[in-house]
Design an enzyme around this catalytic site. Structure first.
Site, PDB file in Angstrom:
ATOM      1  N   ASP A   1     135.655 -60.319 -16.389  1.00  0.00           N
ATOM      2  CA  ASP A   1     135.908 -60.310 -17.718  1.00  0.00           C
ATOM      3  C   ASP A   1     136.497 -61.940 -18.518  1.00  0.00           C
ATOM      4  OD1 ASP A   1     134.143 -59.015 -18.725  1.00  0.00           O
ATOM      5  OD2 ASP A   1     134.956 -57.169 -18.910  1.00  0.00           O
TER       6      ASP A   1
ATOM      7  N   LYS B   1     136.526 -57.726 -27.146  1.00  0.00           N
ATOM      8  CA  LYS B   1     135.048 -57.527 -26.994  1.00  0.00           C
ATOM      9  C   LYS B   1     134.195 -57.095 -26.267  1.00  0.00           C
ATOM     10  CE  LYS B   1     134.001 -56.962 -22.142  1.00  0.00           C
ATOM     11  NZ  LYS B   1     133.546 -55.330 -22.343  1.00  0.00           N
TER      12      LYS B   1
HETATM   13  O1  C5P Z   1     136.140 -57.480 -12.265  1.00  0.00           O
HETATM   14  P1  C5P Z   1     136.699 -56.398 -12.504  1.00  0.00           P
HETATM   15  O2  C5P Z   1     138.035 -56.315 -11.890  1.00  0.00           O
HETATM   16  O3  C5P Z   1     136.304 -56.643 -13.786  1.00  0.00           O
HETATM   17  O4  C5P Z   1     135.942 -55.190 -12.133  1.00  0.00           O
HETATM   18  C1  C5P Z   1     136.063 -54.109 -11.997  1.00  0.00           C
HETATM   19  C2  C5P Z   1     135.027 -53.298 -11.581  1.00  0.00           C
HETATM   20  O5  C5P Z   1     134.301 -53.097 -11.876  1.00  0.00           O
HETATM   21  C3  C5P Z   1     134.914 -53.610 -10.042  1.00  0.00           C
HETATM   22  O6  C5P Z   1     136.294 -52.700  -9.178  1.00  0.00           O
HETATM   23  C4  C5P Z   1     133.175 -53.120  -8.796  1.00  0.00           C
HETATM   24  O7  C5P Z   1     134.149 -51.927  -8.996  1.00  0.00           O
HETATM   25  C5  C5P Z   1     133.421 -53.140 -11.082  1.00  0.00           C
HETATM   26  N1  C5P Z   1     132.065 -54.383 -10.583  1.00  0.00           N
HETATM   27  C6  C5P Z   1     130.977 -54.716 -10.326  1.00  0.00           C
HETATM   28  N2  C5P Z   1     130.317 -55.269 -10.792  1.00  0.00           N
HETATM   29  C7  C5P Z   1     130.679 -56.570 -11.626  1.00  0.00           C
HETATM   30  C8  C5P Z   1     131.875 -56.039 -12.194  1.00  0.00           C
HETATM   31  C9  C5P Z   1     131.971 -54.330 -11.786  1.00  0.00           C
HETATM   32  O8  C5P Z   1     130.641 -53.669  -9.828  1.00  0.00           O
HETATM   33  N3  C5P Z   1     130.170 -57.215 -11.591  1.00  0.00           N
END
Ligand code: C5P
Length: 325
Positions: A141, A11
């Site tokens: 995601d 994506k």
């Molecule tokens: O959800 P995901 O594992 O992809 O997120 C990776 C990192 O990105 C999280 O640990 C956080 O530090 C940051 N993040 C965030 N807010 C979001 C998505 C991701 O702060 N909405």
């Protein structure tokens, strides 16, 4: 026992606005997410060793529980322990085409494919919202990667509102092989610089969400107005990533000068994407930008060997079953 082959598209983020903090420590976001045809291939089959194994030839892809696809299989085993006991363990094979740690949801889409593949293999008959609820436990995601297409994503990124599919445009992706950006670092750096602008009360968050929902980019997508779409791309994380990685900023400028519809960093980067009207335009511009971003090696100017390009198309598909044998 049958094996299941799945296509797991990557994506790009056409829009990423950071609104504020959330009580769970994540950021409150408003994004427009878009599937692309560049995809990994995932094969799932049962084994009789009551364990999860993960195979992948790519040296940067971990083969243990630090891989989100492995954790997706663990989650299915924990959620359905009796089915797991009945069917045995799971062998996962990933053929990696999406660049790793690139802001293209490569890890998330592999995890999404594992959820969909195990659901099919075990005959669970989970609905898409049920699979997405499991996916949200793995990463922000993953729910989008299951459904794919074009969607407004809010909350952590897991709350989805599909909009009209945008699959007629081509996209060039450019990524330096030797640059990877940590997503937690990018959000943390953003927080350090801009948390004074964060909104936290539900009413203001709702107003910001509405502004995007009824905003210019969603209108341009609805009307399939590619010129407008190109002009309205947006990503707050560029404010922290581009100053730290000037080479990434240079690629973006080179795309802009080459006359693409629009160019932007995807997610937390470092991939920069450029939207084009056609495949031939995308291939020509990729060649131009490759020679514009040269580096001086000894006495000769040569195209930077670390800068990789992909030409792909926007897509309306999420995880698809390719076959079973
Ligand atoms: O959800 P995901 O594992 O992809 O997120 C990776 C990192 O990105 C999280 O640990 C956080 O530090 C940051 N993040 C965030 N807010 C979001 C998505 C991701 O702060 N909405």
């Amino acid at each position: 026992m049958q094996s299941y082959s799945l296509i797991a598209p990557g994506k790009i983020n056409l829009y990423l606005e950071i609104i504020g903090d959330r009580p769970d420590g994540f950021h409150e976001l408003v994004m427009i997410l878009q599937s692309i045809e560049l995809a990994d291939h995932i094969n799932i089959k049962a084994n009789d060793i009551q364990a999860i194994t993960l195979h992948c030839h790519h040296p940067q892809v971990p083969k243990d529980e630090t891989n989100l696809a492995y954790r997706a299989a663990q989650l299915m085993c924990q959620t359905f322990p009796e089915v797991y006991a009945n069917y045995g363990g799971i062998d996962i094979t990933i053929t990696k085409n999406i660049p790793v740690a690139a802001g293209l949801a490569g890890g998330s889409t592999d995890a999404a494919a594992v959820l969909v593949g195990i659901d099919l293999m075990w005959g669970l008959g989970l609905t898409q919202p049920e699979l997405q609820e499991l996916g949200a436990k793995l990463g922000s995601d993953v729910p989008f990667c299951i459904a794919g297409g074009t969607a407004i994503a809010t909350g952590r990124g897991e709350t989805l509102d599909p909009i009209k599919d945008l699959d007629n445009l081509w996209v060039i992706l450019a990524k330096y092989r030797n640059i990877s950006v940590s997503t937690p670092w990018a959000y943390q750096a953003y927080r350090q610089n801009y948390s004074n602008k964060y909104v936290s009360d539900p009413e203001n968050i709702e107003i910001r969400r509405e502004l995007v929902n009824s905003g210019a980019l969603v209108n341009a997508i609805t009307n399939q107005n590619s010129r407008e779409i190109g002009k309205l791309l947006y990503n707050d994380l560029e404010k922290v990533v581009l100053p730290k990685y000037p080479l990434v900023a240079q690629v973006k400028s080179a795309f802009a000068s080459a006359g693409v519809l629009g160019t932007m960093m995807s997610g937390s980067g470092p991939t920069v994407f450029a939207l084009c009207e056609s495949e031939s335009q995308a291939k020509t511009i990729a060649r131009e930008v490759r020679s514009a971003t040269t580096q001086r090696l000894s006495f000769a100017e040569t195209a930077d060997p670390n800068l990789d390009f992909w030409v792909t198309k926007l897509s309306s598909s999420g995880i698809q079953l390719q076959g079973r044998d």
